[in-house]
Write a protein that holds these residues in place. Structure first.
Motif, PDB file in Angstrom:
ATOM      1  N   GLY A   1     -15.042 -45.849   9.331  1.00  0.00           N
ATOM      2  CA  GLY A   1     -15.469 -44.462   9.529  1.00  0.00           C
ATOM      3  C   GLY A   1     -14.764 -43.438   8.669  1.00  0.00           C
ATOM      4  O   GLY A   1     -14.934 -42.239   8.879  1.00  0.00           O
ATOM      5  N   LYS A   2     -13.996 -43.870   7.658  1.00  0.00           N
ATOM      6  CA  LYS A   2     -13.253 -42.904   6.851  1.00  0.00           C
ATOM      7  C   LYS A   2     -12.955 -43.503   5.480  1.00  0.00           C
ATOM      8  O   LYS A   2     -12.702 -44.694   5.362  1.00  0.00           O
ATOM      9  N   LYS A   3     -12.998 -42.662   4.449  1.00  0.00           N
ATOM     10  CA  LYS A   3     -12.650 -43.111   3.117  1.00  0.00           C
ATOM     11  C   LYS A   3     -11.299 -42.545   2.724  1.00  0.00           C
ATOM     12  O   LYS A   3     -11.018 -41.379   2.953  1.00  0.00           O
ATOM     13  N   ALA A   4     -10.485 -43.383   2.117  1.00  0.00           N
ATOM     14  CA  ALA A   4      -9.176 -42.932   1.644  1.00  0.00           C
ATOM     15  C   ALA A   4      -8.794 -43.775   0.436  1.00  0.00           C
ATOM     16  O   ALA A   4      -9.163 -44.954   0.350  1.00  0.00           O
TER      17      ALA A   4
ATOM     18  N   GLU B   1      -4.828 -37.937   7.534  1.00  0.00           N
ATOM     19  CA  GLU B   1      -6.266 -38.127   7.396  1.00  0.00           C
ATOM     20  C   GLU B   1      -6.797 -39.199   8.342  1.00  0.00           C
ATOM     21  O   GLU B   1      -7.921 -39.091   8.839  1.00  0.00           O
ATOM     22  N   LEU B   2      -5.994 -40.236   8.569  1.00  0.00           N
ATOM     23  CA  LEU B   2      -6.500 -41.398   9.300  1.00  0.00           C
ATOM     24  C   LEU B   2      -6.091 -41.440  10.768  1.00  0.00           C
ATOM     25  O   LEU B   2      -6.823 -41.993  11.600  1.00  0.00           O
TER      26      LEU B   2
ATOM     27  N   THR C   1      -5.698 -40.792  14.531  1.00  0.00           N
ATOM     28  CA  THR C   1      -6.455 -40.068  15.560  1.00  0.00           C
ATOM     29  C   THR C   1      -5.624 -39.875  16.820  1.00  0.00           C
ATOM     30  O   THR C   1      -6.095 -39.277  17.792  1.00  0.00           O
TER      31      THR C   1
ATOM     32  N   ILE D   1     -12.779 -44.462  13.118  1.00  0.00           N
ATOM     33  CA  ILE D   1     -11.984 -43.236  13.119  1.00  0.00           C
ATOM     34  C   ILE D   1     -12.804 -42.013  13.496  1.00  0.00           C
ATOM     35  O   ILE D   1     -12.340 -41.125  14.203  1.00  0.00           O
ATOM     36  N   GLY D   2     -14.040 -41.965  13.063  1.00  0.00           N
ATOM     37  CA  GLY D   2     -14.865 -40.807  13.395  1.00  0.00           C
ATOM     38  C   GLY D   2     -15.262 -40.736  14.859  1.00  0.00           C
ATOM     39  O   GLY D   2     -15.586 -39.673  15.378  1.00  0.00           O
TER      40      GLY D   2
END
Length: 513
Positions: free
Chosen positions: A263-266, A302-303, A305, A364-365
């Motif tokens: 759910g996330k790009k890094a 960013e990651l 939660t 993550i989202g």
């Protein structure tokens, strides 16, 4: 036979001279007056004539050139800043009239501060204002007799000029204001690229001023300031140490890390790597530990939660915001720093998971996902939702609000379970059959001493913080809800939670007293 041969011979007979007074002619050949000259003599006469013609032609050419250049300038000639090649006096006079005050000098500086000085900016003027006389003096300065050599070499005739020296210094300020001390070449980072500056030469202001004055006096149109006007930097771009540093930087820049995250790009970019580098005075390149740490901090921001705010759709049908608690994705900063340092040092390009200290069931989202426990403290009710559908529910009794022992609110997860268990506190010790823990010493358990569940019981007769359930409900939770399942708990009204359990559990409504 002999007689016949004599008869065939054509001879010219000459009468014999009388003896004693006659000239002896016997045996002398007879020449005709019309007989041709020898060939060698004819060639000699021909060469002499050609040589004379060439000499006359050269003399004519020389004379014509002398006559022309007595009144015209030689090719490649200039007067002041004016190209006067093949120009006559009247043409030069007109050019001087037009060029009066139009002089300009381009100065080429080694530090790339090139500068053009206009004659009008320094009050420049020809000392002699009689331009016709100036033109005549310039023409007479050339040696017309040597014009055959002059057409190949060219000539420059400076004219005497005057100017304001204070205005000249002001016009030269962009160059003269530079540092007298040289600065070495250096590596400059900008985003995802870097450049190597040339370094600045230290200037010798007095010498530069002197050379500029000389150029103006000679009416030069361009002056490239010589090395003698500067002090050279000790390190230039071709310095071996700088080249080695660039090679090391390029090695680091080959590293790329793409994080594979739900759910996330890094990712780790070149700009990130360059922000981590440090270069000492000897151009040794290395990674700054705090630089890597700062990147990992940003990555975690960013990651992670953990404790973050999330929208939540309740089983009552309304939408609320929940936050706090101990549930969620958490990057292991220590492990990530160690691994990332190794990968960058090796110049590796990898795609991998971050090093996690804690994970969650959902991406993550939406890390709560579709399977969770919901605790509605205000309504004293709990639900178990599996794959988006409610499969179980029960009334509860949560922490006693009148004694400041309210149960923690936030997002948590099932940690472990024990059966049977003994609950201990400062002033109590209670055996229970089923204990399913989801926060710091807080869990679901049966409460044989309770006969009423739900309603307003929690306001004055609630627990020490745990969630009291009927025996069968506690058993069902113990046997059916697996470890790791999110527990979403919330109050619908503002509350203040002050116990250590709430502090340790990072409860949303914890207030330090």
């Amino acid at each position: 036979m002999k007689q016949e041969a004599n008869e065939k011979t054509d001879l010219t007979l000459v009468p014999a001279r009388p003896r004693g007074g006659r000239e002896e002619t016997e045996g002398a050949p007879s020449l005709s007056a019309s007989q041709d000259l020898p060939v060698s003599t004819k060639k000699s006469v021909s060469r002499g004539a050609i040589g004379l013609a060439i000499a006359l032609l050269l003399l004519l050419v020389y004379g014509s050139g002398l006559f022309f250049f007595w009144g015209h300038f030689l090719p490649r000639s200039s007067v002041a800043e004016i190209d006067v090649s093949l120009m006559n006096l009247s043409a030069l006079t007109r050019a001087l009239d037009k060029a009066d005050g139009q002089y300009s000098l381009l100065i080429k500086d080694k530090n790339s501060h090139d500068l053009t000085i206009e004659g009008s900016a320094i009050g420049l003027a020809y000392t002699d204002q009689d331009h016709a006389l100036l033109a005549k003096k310039a023409l007479r300065a050339q040696n017309a007799f040597l014009w055959p050599l002059g057409i190949f070499t060219g000539h420059h005739y400076p004219l005497a000029v005057s100017y304001d020296e204070s205005m000249l210094k002001a016009a030269l300020n962009p160059i003269l204001s530079q540092s007298q001390e040289p600065s070495d070449a250096k590596i400059i980072f900008s985003g995802d690229s870097y450049t190597v500056s040339q370094g600045d030469w230290g200037i010798k202001a007095d010498q530069i001023l002197s050379d500029v004055k000389g150029a103006i006096s000679d009416q030069k149109s361009q002056l490239t300031l010589p090395d003698s006007d500067y002090t050279a930097p000790s390190r230039r771009t071709d310095d071996p140490a700088i080249k080695a540093a660039c090679a090391k930087i390029d090695s680091y820049a080959r590293s790329t890390v793409s994080y594979r995250v739900q759910g996330k790009k890094a990712s780790l970019s070149k700009a990130d790597i360059f922000s981590m580098l440090q270069i000492d005075e000897n151009f040794n390149v290395s990674l700054r530990p705090d630089g890597i740490s700062q990147f990992v901090d940003r990555l975690a921001h960013e990651l992670n939660t953990y404790g973050s705010k999330r929208p939540f759709h309740t089983q009552k049908g309304d939408d609320i915001e929940v936050s706090g608690g101990t549930y969620g994705w958490v990057v292991s900063k220590k492990k990530e720093i160690e691994q990332l340092s190794r990968e960058i040092e090796a110049g590796q390009a990898v795609t991998r998971e971050p090093n996690w200290e804690q994970t969650a069931l959902g991406p993550i989202g939406d890390d709560i996902g579709k399977t969770y426990v919901e605790l509605d403290y205000s309504n004293q009710h709990m639900y178990y939702v599996k794959d988006g559908s409610r499969v179980w529910e029960s009334d509860i009794v949560s922490g006693n609000m009148s004694k400041g022992s309210g149960s923690p609110d936030g997002i948590f997860h099932i940690i472990y379970r024990k059966s049977p268990a003994v609950l201990k506190g400062e002033d109590y010790e209670s055996p229970v059959q089923y204990f399913t823990v989801w926060a710091s010493d807080v869990g679901f358990h049966d409460a044989s001493w309770k006969h009423v569940f739900g309603g307003k019981e929690y306001l004055t007769r609630g627990s020490h913080g745990c969630i009291n359930l009927p025996l069968e409900a506690a058993k069902w939770v113990y046997e059916n809800i697996p470890d790791g399942t999110p527990v979403v708990s919330y109050y619908r009204e503002p509350v203040e939670l002050t116990t250590d359990n709430n502090r340790i559990s990072n409860a949303r409504s914890y207030v330090k007293k």
